[in-house]
Design a protein around this motif. Structure first.
Motif, short mmCIF file in Angstrom:
data_model
loop_
_atom_site.label_atom_id
_atom_site.label_comp_id
_atom_site.label_asym_id
_atom_site.label_seq_id
_atom_site.Cartn_x
_atom_site.Cartn_y
_atom_site.Cartn_z
N PHE A 107 0.83 -1.21 0.00
CA PHE A 107 0.00 0.00 0.00
C PHE A 107 0.87 1.25 0.00
O PHE A 107 0.58 2.22 -0.71
CB PHE A 107 -0.93 0.00 1.21
CG PHE A 107 -1.86 1.18 1.26
CD1 PHE A 107 -2.99 1.23 0.46
CD2 PHE A 107 -1.60 2.26 2.10
CE1 PHE A 107 -3.84 2.32 0.48
CE2 PHE A 107 -2.44 3.36 2.13
CZ PHE A 107 -3.57 3.39 1.32
N ALA A 108 1.94 1.25 0.80
CA ALA A 108 2.83 2.40 0.85
C ALA A 108 3.49 2.65 -0.50
O ALA A 108 3.61 3.80 -0.96
CB ALA A 108 3.89 2.20 1.94
N ARG A 109 3.92 1.58 -1.16
CA ARG A 109 4.53 1.71 -2.49
C ARG A 109 3.53 2.30 -3.47
O ARG A 109 3.85 3.19 -4.26
CB ARG A 109 4.99 0.35 -3.03
CG ARG A 109 6.13 -0.29 -2.29
CD ARG A 109 6.55 -1.60 -2.96
NE ARG A 109 7.37 -1.35 -4.14
CZ ARG A 109 6.95 -1.50 -5.38
NH1 ARG A 109 5.71 -1.89 -5.63
NH2 ARG A 109 7.76 -1.26 -6.40
N ILE A 112 2.63 6.19 -2.71
CA ILE A 112 3.67 7.13 -3.14
C ILE A 112 3.86 7.07 -4.65
O ILE A 112 4.23 8.05 -5.29
CB ILE A 112 4.99 6.83 -2.40
CG1 ILE A 112 4.79 7.09 -0.91
CG2 ILE A 112 6.14 7.67 -2.94
CD1 ILE A 112 5.97 6.75 -0.05
N GLY A 113 3.53 5.91 -5.23
CA GLY A 113 3.62 5.77 -6.68
C GLY A 113 2.67 6.70 -7.42
O GLY A 113 2.91 7.06 -8.58
N ILE A 114 1.58 7.10 -6.77
CA ILE A 114 0.65 8.05 -7.39
C ILE A 114 1.39 9.33 -7.76
O ILE A 114 1.19 9.90 -8.84
CB ILE A 114 -0.53 8.36 -6.44
CG1 ILE A 114 -1.37 7.10 -6.22
CG2 ILE A 114 -1.40 9.49 -7.01
CD1 ILE A 114 -2.48 7.27 -5.20
N LEU A 138 11.06 5.96 -4.57
CA LEU A 138 10.65 6.56 -3.29
C LEU A 138 9.68 5.66 -2.53
O LEU A 138 9.75 5.54 -1.31
CB LEU A 138 10.01 7.93 -3.53
CG LEU A 138 10.94 9.03 -4.08
CD1 LEU A 138 10.16 10.32 -4.27
CD2 LEU A 138 12.13 9.25 -3.15
N GLY A 139 8.77 5.03 -3.28
CA GLY A 139 7.81 4.12 -2.64
C GLY A 139 8.50 2.96 -1.95
O GLY A 139 8.09 2.52 -0.87
N ASP A 140 9.55 2.44 -2.57
CA ASP A 140 10.32 1.35 -1.96
C ASP A 140 11.04 1.82 -0.70
O ASP A 140 11.08 1.10 0.30
CB ASP A 140 11.34 0.79 -2.96
CG ASP A 140 10.69 0.01 -4.09
OD1 ASP A 140 9.84 -0.84 -3.80
OD2 ASP A 140 11.04 0.27 -5.26
N LEU A 141 11.61 3.00 -0.78
CA LEU A 141 12.34 3.53 0.38
C LEU A 141 11.39 3.73 1.56
O LEU A 141 11.73 3.43 2.71
CB LEU A 141 13.01 4.85 0.02
CG LEU A 141 14.16 4.76 -1.01
CD1 LEU A 141 14.61 6.14 -1.45
CD2 LEU A 141 15.34 3.98 -0.42
N LEU A 147 12.77 -4.54 -5.33
CA LEU A 147 12.38 -5.50 -6.36
C LEU A 147 13.56 -6.40 -6.68
O LEU A 147 14.64 -5.90 -7.01
CB LEU A 147 11.91 -4.78 -7.63
CG LEU A 147 10.38 -4.71 -7.80
CD1 LEU A 147 9.81 -3.66 -6.86
CD2 LEU A 147 10.01 -4.40 -9.23
N ILE A 148 13.34 -7.70 -6.59
CA ILE A 148 14.40 -8.65 -6.89
C ILE A 148 14.05 -9.44 -8.14
O ILE A 148 12.89 -9.55 -8.52
CB ILE A 148 14.64 -9.63 -5.72
CG1 ILE A 148 13.38 -10.46 -5.44
CG2 ILE A 148 15.10 -8.89 -4.48
CD1 ILE A 148 13.60 -11.62 -4.49
N SER A 149 15.07 -9.97 -8.77
CA SER A 149 14.88 -10.81 -9.94
C SER A 149 14.75 -12.26 -9.50
O SER A 149 15.51 -12.73 -8.64
CB SER A 149 16.06 -10.66 -10.91
OG SER A 149 15.98 -11.61 -11.96
N LEU A 150 13.79 -12.97 -10.07
CA LEU A 150 13.60 -14.38 -9.75
C LEU A 150 14.24 -15.28 -10.79
O LEU A 150 14.10 -16.50 -10.73
CB LEU A 150 12.10 -14.70 -9.67
CG LEU A 150 11.31 -13.93 -8.61
CD1 LEU A 150 9.84 -14.33 -8.66
CD2 LEU A 150 11.87 -14.17 -7.22
N LYS A 151 14.95 -14.68 -11.74
CA LYS A 151 15.62 -15.48 -12.76
C LYS A 151 16.77 -16.25 -12.11
O LYS A 151 17.40 -15.75 -11.18
CB LYS A 151 16.14 -14.59 -13.88
CG LYS A 151 15.02 -13.91 -14.66
CD LYS A 151 15.55 -12.95 -15.69
CE LYS A 151 14.40 -12.25 -16.42
NZ LYS A 151 14.87 -11.25 -17.39
#
Length: 240
Positions: A107-109, A112-114, A138-141, A147-151
């Motif tokens: 929700f926080a991400r 702020i993403g707005i 900023l939303g992540d902070l 965000l991580i890669s699953l590859k």
């Protein structure tokens, strides 16, 4: 690709690949296409009813639009940190300690993403991601997420067998108790655990190996221990 080192609840250090900007942009584009397609289909469907009441029309179209506005936070909550775009590009939102993110984090991400995505056409998010070593906007902070890669990060054969020297010393001679079938099962599950960052499976494998062979990992860490067991088994039988 940047790395993120986290400590798991089992006190094991795991290295993640931070999602590259290109994957995030592609995921964003896919999600935009999905939302636009949904709106076109939904609006087209409602138009067939030819509703003349303006207030009723406003209410219906508002309800139809709501899932688009909440798309990110809803899907990330339901899909364990992924939207459809993130699922396709194999990236996921997690907490900075590697744990599963909560609804609050998502929700926080989103909130702020707005500002940093919608109101600035992504400019603020792009700049923040580019200058942050962990690729956080900023939303992540604010949400303490990344965000991580699953590859797949590791090629098992290259990682385990490439550097076996001729004077390699077997650390665990007890690997003789493991059959070829046992080691193949360990191999398969080890690869699966690495590709999916499944700490529980790594721990379960370690405990099973300890049970069968009678050896102890002695604080080596699950990955190092399992790799060494596979290497020892390979070298033990290669010299026979």
């Amino acid at each position: 690709m940047n790395k993120l080192l986290v400590n798991t609840p089992q006190n094991v250090q795991i290295e993640y690949n931070v999602s590259v900007l290109g994957s995030r942009i592609l995921a964003f584009i896919i999600d935009i296409i999905i939302r636009i397609t949904y709106l076109i289909v939904a609006y087209k469907f409602i138009s067939y009813f030819k509703i003349t009441d303006e207030w009723l029309n406003l209410g219906i179209y508002s309800l139809i639009t709501l899932p688009v506005l909440l798309y990110g936070v809803i899907l990330e909550t339901l899909m364990n940190g992924q939207t459809i775009g993130k699922w396709i590009t194999k990236i996921r939102v997690v907490q900075m300690d590697g744990e599963k993110a909560s609804f609050y984090n998502y929700f926080a991400r989103w909130l702020i993403g707005i500002f940093e995505i919608n109101l600035t056409f992504g400019a603020v998010a792009f700049i923040t991601i580019a200058i942050n070593k962990n690729g956080q906007r900023l939303g992540d902070l604010a949400a303490n997420t990344v965000l991580i890669s699953l590859k797949p990060q590791l090629d098992l054969h290259q990682t385990i067998f490439n550097d076996l020297a001729e004077n390699y010393l077997i650390k665990f001679p007890e690997v003789a108790k493991l059959s070829d079938r046992d080691i193949n099962i360990i191999n398969d599950n080890f690869q699966t655990a690495l590709k999916s960052n499944n700490f529980e499976l790594l721990e379960a494998l370690t405990r099973k190996i300890e049970e069968i062979t009678g050896v102890k990992s002695d604080g080596m860490g699950f990955i190092d221990f399992i790799q060494r067991i596979i290497q020892d088994h390979y070298h033990f039988h290669r010299n026979k």
